[in-house]
Design a protein around this motif. Structure first.
Motif, PDB file in Angstrom:
ATOM      1  N   SER A  61     -58.183 -37.917  30.579  1.00 32.78           N
ATOM      2  CA  SER A  61     -58.083 -39.050  31.464  1.00 32.78           C
ATOM      3  C   SER A  61     -58.901 -40.145  30.684  1.00 32.78           C
ATOM      4  O   SER A  61     -59.849 -40.132  29.895  1.00 32.78           O
ATOM      5  N   THR A  62     -58.489 -41.528  30.975  1.00 34.31           N
ATOM      6  CA  THR A  62     -59.199 -42.575  30.113  1.00 34.31           C
ATOM      7  C   THR A  62     -59.558 -43.835  31.217  1.00 34.31           C
ATOM      8  O   THR A  62     -58.750 -43.753  32.109  1.00 34.31           O
ATOM      9  N   LEU A  63     -60.431 -44.634  30.550  1.00 32.38           N
ATOM     10  CA  LEU A  63     -60.660 -45.824  31.363  1.00 32.38           C
ATOM     11  C   LEU A  63     -61.095 -46.931  30.430  1.00 32.38           C
ATOM     12  O   LEU A  63     -61.933 -46.637  29.362  1.00 32.38           O
ATOM     13  N   GLU A  64     -60.667 -48.073  30.484  1.00 37.06           N
ATOM     14  CA  GLU A  64     -61.124 -49.255  29.547  1.00 37.06           C
ATOM     15  C   GLU A  64     -62.536 -49.763  30.092  1.00 37.06           C
ATOM     16  O   GLU A  64     -62.528 -49.774  31.516  1.00 37.06           O
ATOM     17  N   LEU A  65     -63.454 -49.914  29.338  1.00 36.21           N
ATOM     18  CA  LEU A  65     -64.676 -50.252  29.782  1.00 36.21           C
ATOM     19  C   LEU A  65     -65.338 -51.333  28.656  1.00 36.21           C
ATOM     20  O   LEU A  65     -65.221 -50.905  27.581  1.00 36.21           O
ATOM     21  N   ALA A  66     -66.205 -51.893  28.976  1.00 36.81           N
ATOM     22  CA  ALA A  66     -67.023 -52.798  28.061  1.00 36.81           C
ATOM     23  C   ALA A  66     -68.421 -52.082  27.654  1.00 36.81           C
ATOM     24  O   ALA A  66     -68.712 -51.100  28.508  1.00 36.81           O
ATOM     25  N   SER A  67     -68.843 -52.398  26.389  1.00 42.67           N
ATOM     26  CA  SER A  67     -70.263 -51.610  26.034  1.00 42.67           C
ATOM     27  C   SER A  67     -71.472 -52.840  26.409  1.00 42.67           C
ATOM     28  O   SER A  67     -71.327 -53.865  25.833  1.00 42.67           O
ATOM     29  N   GLY A  68     -72.178 -52.213  27.054  1.00 45.97           N
ATOM     30  CA  GLY A  68     -73.434 -53.079  27.301  1.00 45.97           C
ATOM     31  C   GLY A  68     -74.552 -52.767  26.193  1.00 45.97           C
ATOM     32  O   GLY A  68     -75.442 -53.516  26.023  1.00 45.97           O
ATOM     33  N   ALA A  69     -74.116 -51.685  25.124  1.00 44.57           N
ATOM     34  CA  ALA A  69     -75.081 -51.306  24.291  1.00 44.57           C
ATOM     35  C   ALA A  69     -74.528 -52.145  22.936  1.00 44.57           C
ATOM     36  O   ALA A  69     -73.058 -52.290  22.870  1.00 44.57           O
ATOM     37  N   GLY A  70     -75.376 -52.404  21.875  1.00 45.06           N
ATOM     38  CA  GLY A  70     -74.697 -52.880  20.639  1.00 45.06           C
ATOM     39  C   GLY A  70     -74.378 -51.651  19.757  1.00 45.06           C
ATOM     40  O   GLY A  70     -74.654 -50.598  19.999  1.00 45.06           O
ATOM     41  N   HIS A  71     -73.067 -51.866  18.840  1.00 50.88           N
ATOM     42  CA  HIS A  71     -72.823 -50.912  17.944  1.00 50.88           C
ATOM     43  C   HIS A  71     -72.554 -51.379  16.703  1.00 50.88           C
ATOM     44  O   HIS A  71     -72.166 -52.758  16.576  1.00 50.88           O
ATOM     45  N   ASP A  72     -72.434 -50.457  15.552  1.00 48.28           N
ATOM     46  CA  ASP A  72     -72.062 -51.062  14.219  1.00 48.28           C
ATOM     47  C   ASP A  72     -70.497 -51.562  14.432  1.00 48.28           C
ATOM     48  O   ASP A  72     -70.254 -52.365  13.424  1.00 48.28           O
ATOM     49  N   ALA A  73     -69.703 -51.093  15.397  1.00 49.38           N
ATOM     50  CA  ALA A  73     -68.338 -51.531  15.582  1.00 49.38           C
ATOM     51  C   ALA A  73     -68.480 -52.963  15.799  1.00 49.38           C
ATOM     52  O   ALA A  73     -67.440 -53.564  15.206  1.00 49.38           O
ATOM     53  N   GLN A  74     -69.346 -53.570  16.288  1.00 49.16           N
ATOM     54  CA  GLN A  74     -69.145 -55.266  16.462  1.00 49.16           C
ATOM     55  C   GLN A  74     -69.333 -55.702  15.029  1.00 49.16           C
ATOM     56  O   GLN A  74     -68.796 -57.098  14.874  1.00 49.16           O
ATOM     57  N   ALA A  75     -70.050 -54.978  14.189  1.00 53.15           N
ATOM     58  CA  ALA A  75     -70.163 -55.862  12.897  1.00 53.15           C
ATOM     59  C   ALA A  75     -68.918 -55.682  12.149  1.00 53.15           C
ATOM     60  O   ALA A  75     -68.164 -56.557  11.348  1.00 53.15           O
ATOM     61  N   ALA A  83     -55.998 -39.636  23.566  1.00 47.92           N
ATOM     62  CA  ALA A  83     -56.512 -38.952  24.667  1.00 47.92           C
ATOM     63  C   ALA A  83     -55.258 -38.432  25.470  1.00 47.92           C
ATOM     64  O   ALA A  83     -55.438 -37.311  25.991  1.00 47.92           O
ATOM     65  N   GLN A  84     -54.298 -39.189  25.706  1.00 44.87           N
ATOM     66  CA  GLN A  84     -53.265 -38.617  26.573  1.00 44.87           C
ATOM     67  C   GLN A  84     -52.575 -37.549  26.001  1.00 44.87           C
ATOM     68  O   GLN A  84     -52.280 -36.330  26.538  1.00 44.87           O
ATOM     69  N   ALA A 111     -54.931 -48.825  21.733  1.00 44.39           N
ATOM     70  CA  ALA A 111     -53.585 -48.012  21.928  1.00 44.39           C
ATOM     71  C   ALA A 111     -53.673 -46.825  21.379  1.00 44.39           C
ATOM     72  O   ALA A 111     -53.372 -45.684  22.177  1.00 44.39           O
ATOM     73  N   ALA A 112     -54.321 -46.837  20.193  1.00 42.91           N
ATOM     74  CA  ALA A 112     -54.081 -45.614  19.358  1.00 42.91           C
ATOM     75  C   ALA A 112     -55.175 -44.515  20.167  1.00 42.91           C
ATOM     76  O   ALA A 112     -55.033 -43.274  20.263  1.00 42.91           O
ATOM     77  N   ILE A 113     -56.223 -44.951  20.473  1.00 39.94           N
ATOM     78  CA  ILE A 113     -57.336 -44.143  21.376  1.00 39.94           C
ATOM     79  C   ILE A 113     -56.631 -43.597  22.555  1.00 39.94           C
ATOM     80  O   ILE A 113     -56.641 -42.364  23.012  1.00 39.94           O
ATOM     81  N   GLY A 114     -56.128 -44.630  23.390  1.00 42.88           N
ATOM     82  CA  GLY A 114     -55.454 -44.227  24.734  1.00 42.88           C
ATOM     83  C   GLY A 114     -54.415 -43.098  24.251  1.00 42.88           C
ATOM     84  O   GLY A 114     -54.332 -42.155  25.071  1.00 42.88           O
ATOM     85  N   ARG A 115     -53.450 -43.228  23.395  1.00 44.59           N
ATOM     86  CA  ARG A 115     -52.464 -42.180  23.121  1.00 44.59           C
ATOM     87  C   ARG A 115     -53.048 -41.026  22.842  1.00 44.59           C
ATOM     88  O   ARG A 115     -52.565 -40.055  23.083  1.00 44.59           O
ATOM     89  N   VAL A 166     -60.156 -36.716  19.929  1.00 54.20           N
ATOM     90  CA  VAL A 166     -59.646 -38.305  20.155  1.00 54.20           C
ATOM     91  C   VAL A 166     -59.893 -39.025  18.899  1.00 54.20           C
ATOM     92  O   VAL A 166     -58.988 -39.535  18.549  1.00 54.20           O
ATOM     93  N   LEU A 167     -61.063 -39.092  18.516  1.00 59.08           N
ATOM     94  CA  LEU A 167     -61.434 -39.731  16.966  1.00 59.08           C
ATOM     95  C   LEU A 167     -60.317 -39.234  16.143  1.00 59.08           C
ATOM     96  O   LEU A 167     -59.828 -39.957  15.457  1.00 59.08           O
TER      97      LEU A 167
END
Ligand code: HGY
Ligand code: MN
Ligand code: MN
Length: 408
Positions: free
Chosen positions: A347-361, A341-342, A335-339, A398-399
């Motif tokens: 513009s934003t789109l919600e999507l899944a990641s097919g790549a692995g990332h440090d965020a999953q740890a 960007a707004q 939600a914070a990322i969405g706000r 946005v970050l």
């Protein structure tokens, strides 16, 4: 709305892209190689030049820190990774680290007096040249012992790499952070897929990250003379490997349409024109957004490998060398990322990641989220990887915006 300094960030990005540069705008910075060590040293120099505190933990994670005015404050971590796949692109990982550093500099210059500290981090060995998510799983306290005992890149490469980096294997787990000391984790990353560009969307709000498993398979036959051994009596390891690769793809297409299966490396030994290969070593990796589906696919693929080995009169050895669980990402961070960007009119789109990332740890121990920016042609993990600079600046803004909202 506070914004990053695009020229200062561009100067950093270009300087970093020159470290380990290959042809066609790519980089090759496998973990603990000269280019990777140089990139990490460069990052600390830039952080120190900005007056930020710098730190290296026992897993080799490199950090720039902007302390909070409050003594016992938690830390909001922003970052990604400076290691790359062999002959990769200059955006994967690097953009997230450079943007995190730029966000800290911008926050520092603005004298915000935040209630939490901010940390820009470069995680060790995200790509799995040696282990995979090594630094982020160590920091999250999620590193499995077998990950070091049977690492994806092999024990010898791991030990040699740790020695080059001045790290001690027994101390890696000491990098674990108390979950209470973390206020959250945010990562800016290129999408590495075609969706945002195709949908003409500025920013991706990542909903979850795929899980994956890596196995080393070895088909074992008999090395024989290529001239005197009739076709009917051969135990040719290359045939088992080839049959498995083709059949594995058919299995995924038929029964697991939301999964991916890759054999990224095949080595035939002894590897001569005139010797029937006695051994075939395969690097098998497969992914799914769903843990149960991943387990089912594992069982079916390993059974298939056994079947093909038998069909060609071969033995088979199987070693698990990597296991990353799928991770949903945190709703408040999304939600914070969405706000953010707004507020920037993006513009934003919600999507899944097919790549692995440090965020999953990190998702296992703190609220974690990811921001994607479009990849030109969806291309990544090769020199043509590219993202428009305006999209990189959007992602960094946005970050910064999401970080300041979460910090408050
Ligand atoms: O392999 C991956 O998905 C990531 O780029 N490490
Ligand atoms: Mn990456
Ligand atoms: Mn990558």
């Amino acid at each position: 709305v506070l914004r990053v300094d695009p020229d200062r960030m561009r100067a950093d990005f270009d300087a970093l892209a020159a470290i380990g540069r290959t042809g066609a705008g790519g980089v090759s910075r496998p973990t603990f190689g000269d280019a990777h060590l140089a990139a990490r040293a460069w990052f600390l120099e830039r952080a120190a030049a900005a007056g930020l505190e710098t730190r290296i933990d026992s897993a080799g994670n490199h950090s720039a820190v902007l302390r909070s005015t409050r003594a016992d404050a938690a830390t909001l971590v922003l970052g990604s990774h400076l290691d790359s796949v062999p002959d990769g692109g200059r955006f994967d990982g690097a953009l997230g680290v450079v943007a995190a550093l730029e966000a800290l500099r911008t926050a520092k210059d603005a004298r915000l007096g935040l209630p939490v500290g901010l940390e820009a981090i470069d995680f060790t060995d995200e790509e799995g040249t040696l282990v995979g998510l090594l630094g982020s799983e160590a920091l999250a306290g999620a590193l499995r012992l077998e990950a070091l005992a049977r690492p994806r890149g092999g024990r010898d490469a791991l030990l040699a790499g740790l020695a080059r980096a001045g790290l001690v294997e027994e101390r890696i787990a000491d990098a674990r952070r108390e979950p209470g000391s973390l206020a959250g984790y945010l990562e800016l990353h290129i999408e590495q897929g075609p969706v945002l560009e195709r949908e003409r969307v500025d920013v991706g709000v990542v909903t979850g990250i795929v899980g994956s498993r890596s196995f080393r398979l070895e088909f074992i036959g008999v090395a024989q003379h290529a001239g005197t051994t009739p076709m009917g009596v051969r135990r040719d390891a290359g045939l088992g490997a080839a049959a498995f690769i083709i059949a594995a793809r058919a299995l995924a297409l038929r029964d697991h349409p939301d999964c991916v299966v890759t054999v990224g490396s095949v080595t035939l030994e002894p590897g001569a024109f005139n010797v029937v290969p006695g051994r075939a070593r395969l690097a098998l990796e497969f992914r799914s957004p769903d843990a149960a589906r991943l387990a089912a696919l594992e069982g079916e693929l390993l059974e298939l490998a056994g079947h093909e080995a038998e069909a060609y009169g071969l033995d088979l050895e199987i070693v698990l060398v990597g296991r990353w669980e799928p991770a949903p990402l945190d709703p408040t961070v999304r939600a914070a990322i969405g706000r953010a960007a707004q507020e920037l009119g993006l513009s934003t789109l919600e999507l899944a990641s097919g790549a692995g990332h440090d965020a999953q740890a990190l998702a296992g121990v703190t609220r974690a989220g990811m921001i994607f920016v479009p990849s030109t042609g969806g291309v990544s993990h090769q020199p043509a990887e590219h993202t428009e600079w305006s999209d990189c600046v959007n992602g960094a803004n946005v970050l910064l915006g999401a970080a300041l909202e979460l910090a408050r």
